[in-house]
Design a protein around this motif. Structure first.
Motif, PDB file in Angstrom:
ATOM      1  N   ILE A 131       0.854  -1.199   0.000  1.00 41.74           N
ATOM      2  CA  ILE A 131       0.000   0.000   0.000  1.00 41.74           C
ATOM      3  C   ILE A 131       0.883   1.240   0.000  1.00 41.74           C
ATOM      4  CG2 ILE A 131      -1.804   1.242   1.276  1.00 41.74           C
ATOM      5  CD1 ILE A 131      -2.543  -1.442   2.613  1.00 41.74           C
ATOM      6  N   ALA A 132       0.720   2.100  -0.997  1.00 43.50           N
ATOM      7  CA  ALA A 132       1.458   3.371  -1.019  1.00 43.50           C
ATOM      8  C   ALA A 132       0.582   4.468  -0.423  1.00 43.50           C
ATOM      9  CB  ALA A 132       1.854   3.733  -2.448  1.00 43.50           C
ATOM     10  N   ILE A 133       1.193   5.261   0.442  1.00 45.47           N
ATOM     11  CA  ILE A 133       0.479   6.381   1.064  1.00 45.47           C
ATOM     12  C   ILE A 133       0.872   7.623   0.261  1.00 45.47           C
ATOM     13  CG2 ILE A 133       0.007   7.554   3.269  1.00 45.47           C
ATOM     14  CD1 ILE A 133      -0.346   4.464   3.391  1.00 45.47           C
ATOM     15  N   VAL A 134      -0.080   8.209  -0.444  1.00 41.44           N
ATOM     16  CA  VAL A 134       0.274   9.275  -1.387  1.00 41.44           C
ATOM     17  C   VAL A 134      -0.596  10.523  -1.192  1.00 41.44           C
ATOM     18  CG1 VAL A 134       0.936   7.518  -3.100  1.00 41.44           C
ATOM     19  CG2 VAL A 134      -1.291   8.584  -3.242  1.00 41.44           C
ATOM     20  N   SER A 135      -0.087  11.631  -1.702  1.00 44.52           N
ATOM     21  CA  SER A 135      -0.869  12.875  -1.714  1.00 44.52           C
ATOM     22  C   SER A 135      -0.343  13.757  -2.829  1.00 44.52           C
ATOM     23  CB  SER A 135      -0.731  13.614  -0.383  1.00 44.52           C
ATOM     24  OG  SER A 135       0.527  14.264  -0.315  1.00 44.52           O
ATOM     25  N   GLY A 136      -1.154  14.727  -3.211  1.00 44.53           N
ATOM     26  CA  GLY A 136      -0.676  15.694  -4.200  1.00 44.53           C
ATOM     27  C   GLY A 136       0.153  16.757  -3.513  1.00 44.53           C
ATOM     28  N   GLY A 147       2.236  18.490  -0.250  1.00 46.27           N
ATOM     29  CA  GLY A 147       3.114  18.097   0.856  1.00 46.27           C
ATOM     30  C   GLY A 147       2.552  18.554   2.201  1.00 46.27           C
ATOM     31  N   GLY A 148       3.006  17.924   3.244  1.00 38.90           N
ATOM     32  CA  GLY A 148       2.662  18.355   4.604  1.00 38.90           C
ATOM     33  C   GLY A 148       1.256  17.995   5.057  1.00 38.90           C
ATOM     34  N   VAL A 149       0.566  17.111   4.301  1.00 43.56           N
ATOM     35  CA  VAL A 149      -0.814  16.779   4.683  1.00 43.56           C
ATOM     36  C   VAL A 149      -0.879  15.639   5.699  1.00 43.56           C
ATOM     37  CG1 VAL A 149      -1.860  17.658   2.550  1.00 43.56           C
ATOM     38  CG2 VAL A 149      -1.095  15.280   2.659  1.00 43.56           C
ATOM     39  N   GLY A 150       0.256  14.944   5.903  1.00 44.93           N
ATOM     40  CA  GLY A 150       0.277  13.903   6.939  1.00 44.93           C
ATOM     41  C   GLY A 150       0.581  12.498   6.440  1.00 44.93           C
ATOM     42  N   LYS A 151       1.152  12.357   5.248  1.00 43.55           N
ATOM     43  CA  LYS A 151       1.457  11.010   4.721  1.00 43.55           C
ATOM     44  C   LYS A 151       2.373  10.229   5.663  1.00 43.55           C
ATOM     45  CE  LYS A 151       3.301  12.490   0.960  1.00 43.55           C
ATOM     46  NZ  LYS A 151       2.970  13.871   1.245  1.00 43.55           N
ATOM     47  N   THR A 152       3.490  10.858   6.042  1.00 41.05           N
ATOM     48  CA  THR A 152       4.468  10.134   6.865  1.00 41.05           C
ATOM     49  C   THR A 152       3.850   9.766   8.211  1.00 41.05           C
ATOM     50  OG1 THR A 152       6.254  11.281   5.740  1.00 41.05           O
ATOM     51  CG2 THR A 152       6.797  10.267   7.858  1.00 41.05           C
ATOM     52  N   THR A 153       3.134  10.717   8.817  1.00 41.29           N
ATOM     53  CA  THR A 153       2.492  10.469  10.115  1.00 41.29           C
ATOM     54  C   THR A 153       1.525   9.291  10.015  1.00 41.29           C
ATOM     55  OG1 THR A 153       2.616  12.859  10.454  1.00 41.29           O
ATOM     56  CG2 THR A 153       1.206  11.620  11.965  1.00 41.29           C
ATOM     57  N   ILE A 154       0.748   9.254   8.949  1.00 42.96           N
ATOM     58  CA  ILE A 154      -0.242   8.180   8.785  1.00 42.96           C
ATOM     59  C   ILE A 154       0.451   6.862   8.441  1.00 42.96           C
ATOM     60  CG2 ILE A 154      -2.147   7.410   7.281  1.00 42.96           C
ATOM     61  CD1 ILE A 154      -3.198  10.320   7.445  1.00 42.96           C
ATOM     62  N   ALA A 155       1.483   6.914   7.590  1.00 43.53           N
ATOM     63  CA  ALA A 155       2.204   5.675   7.235  1.00 43.53           C
ATOM     64  C   ALA A 155       2.819   5.046   8.487  1.00 43.53           C
ATOM     65  CB  ALA A 155       3.286   5.990   6.201  1.00 43.53           C
ATOM     66  N   VAL A 156       3.463   5.865   9.313  1.00 41.95           N
ATOM     67  CA  VAL A 156       4.123   5.376  10.534  1.00 41.95           C
ATOM     68  C   VAL A 156       3.090   4.762  11.487  1.00 41.95           C
ATOM     69  CG1 VAL A 156       5.215   6.217  12.671  1.00 41.95           C
ATOM     70  CG2 VAL A 156       6.143   6.903  10.438  1.00 41.95           C
ATOM     71  N   ASP A 216       5.791   4.863   2.398  1.00 45.04           N
ATOM     72  CA  ASP A 216       5.635   6.316   2.613  1.00 45.04           C
ATOM     73  C   ASP A 216       6.292   7.003   1.421  1.00 45.04           C
ATOM     74  OD1 ASP A 216       5.285   8.848   3.655  1.00 45.04           O
ATOM     75  OD2 ASP A 216       7.135   8.772   4.824  1.00 45.04           O
ATOM     76  N   SER A 217       5.491   7.731   0.646  1.00 49.44           N
ATOM     77  CA  SER A 217       6.044   8.256  -0.604  1.00 49.44           C
ATOM     78  C   SER A 217       6.252   9.763  -0.550  1.00 49.44           C
ATOM     79  CB  SER A 217       5.127   7.888  -1.768  1.00 49.44           C
ATOM     80  OG  SER A 217       4.035   8.755  -1.822  1.00 49.44           O
ATOM     81  N   ALA A 218       6.913  10.264  -1.584  1.00 50.30           N
ATOM     82  CA  ALA A 218       7.083  11.712  -1.729  1.00 50.30           C
ATOM     83  C   ALA A 218       5.758  12.309  -2.190  1.00 50.30           C
ATOM     84  CB  ALA A 218       8.171  11.977  -2.756  1.00 50.30           C
ATOM     85  N   SER A 219       5.596  13.610  -2.024  1.00 52.24           N
ATOM     86  CA  SER A 219       4.356  14.263  -2.448  1.00 52.24           C
ATOM     87  C   SER A 219       4.385  14.513  -3.955  1.00 52.24           C
ATOM     88  CB  SER A 219       4.211  15.617  -1.759  1.00 52.24           C
ATOM     89  OG  SER A 219       4.432  15.489  -0.390  1.00 52.24           O
ATOM     90  N   GLY A 220       3.194  14.663  -4.505  1.00 54.30           N
ATOM     91  CA  GLY A 220       3.076  15.175  -5.872  1.00 54.30           C
ATOM     92  C   GLY A 220       3.202  14.130  -6.946  1.00 54.30           C
TER      93      GLY A 220
END
Ligand code: ADP
Ligand code: MG
Length: 253
Positions: free
Chosen positions: A4-9, A11-20, A112-116
């Motif tokens: 499962i990739a955690i993605v967003s368009g 940055g700073g919306v919480g991907k890393t926090t949610i992935a962890v 946990d992916s990069a934004s965009g």
């Protein structure tokens, strides 16, 4: 194995926090064999949230071929396994991430992916079978989420849903209905904005471990339960916890 990739368009919306927290919940609460991969090469954001400082071998090395993917994997006190990215500033072609991930053996691989829509984000998405979109309830973030959703659909990925993060309930925020209409994807979890996230990051621990019985930890565990098909029963508050909440409510009046 579910990847499962955690993605967003945006940055700073919480991907890393949610992935962890998703990976920690799957491991610690639901006993799933789970691996967190930090595919934010050269940023090591997940390591920072986990207090992880061993960068001797990282995903970067596995991708370059200077070690195998298992040598770059560490077991954390939560039981979850972690493949960090390194802080070294080096150009790496992340194209073969998918091939490396396929060698792993686990119930869940959380990326946990990069934004965009850059190369790093694209290859992280391509390496996964399923996509969890993270956005905050504002127009710029949702507009960017829509672009990533379109890309995920073009890549024929299974979109699990949207985790709507940093929700305060203010009137100016977009509603769940509006976001679902704009994106044509279901919001599967609402996660409140909560200062406990900042406290737990300062303590270098996932919030579900730093403060397991606070509201945001419950919401993180509910997200993991929905994704894994497990049941999470929110514990009843003790007498003292209830009194404290009532006190807090009276002070706010
Ligand atoms: P991303 O990986 O999408 O760039 P991060 O997970 O790094 O986003 O989060 C960005 C910032 O927002 C961090 O400082 C984090 O502490 C904060 N944050 C994330 N989720 C929440 C939340 N639910 N409540 C409060 N702060 C949050
Ligand atoms: Mg991040």
């Amino acid at each position: 194995m579910r990847t499962i990739a955690i993605v967003s368009g945006k940055g700073g919306v919480g991907k890393t926090t949610i992935a962890v927290n998703l990976c920690a919940s799957l491991s610690k609460v639901f006993n799933k064999n789970s691996i967190l991969i930090d595919a934010n090469l050269n940023k090591a954001d997940a390591s920072l949230q986990l207090g992880f400082t061993d960068y001797s071998l990282a995903l970067n090395d596995a991708i370059k071929g200077s070690c195998n993917i298992f040598e770059s994997m560490y077991t954390l006190p939560t039981g979850m396994k972690f493949i960090p990215s390194s802080l070294r500033d080096e150009k790496i072609n992340i194209k073969n991430l998918k091939g490396k991930i396929r060698k792993l053996n686990a119930d869940y691989v959380i990326i946990d992916s990069a934004s965009g829509m850059g190369k790093e984000a694209m290859f992280a998405m391509n390496a996964a079978d399923e996509i969890l979109i993270v956005t905050t309830p504002d127009i710029p973030a949702v507009k960017d989420a829509l672009r990533v959703i379109t890309l995920a659909k073009n890549l024929r990925k299974n979109i699990i849903g949207i985790a709507l993060n940093k929700v305060t309930g203010e009137k100016y925020e977009l509603s769940v209905k509006e976001i679902e209409m704009m994106c044509d994807v279901q919001v599967i979890q609402i996660i409140p904005e909560d200062v406990k996230i900042n406290e737990s990051i300062a303590k270098e621990m996932p919030v579900i471990l730093y403060n397991p019985n606070c509201d945001i930890s419950f919401e993180m565990k509910k997200l993991a339960a929905k994704i894994s098909g497990e049941t999470f029963v929110q514990p009843k508050l003790s007498f003292f916890q209830r009194v404290f909440k009532i006190d807090l409510f009276l002070t706010l009046l």
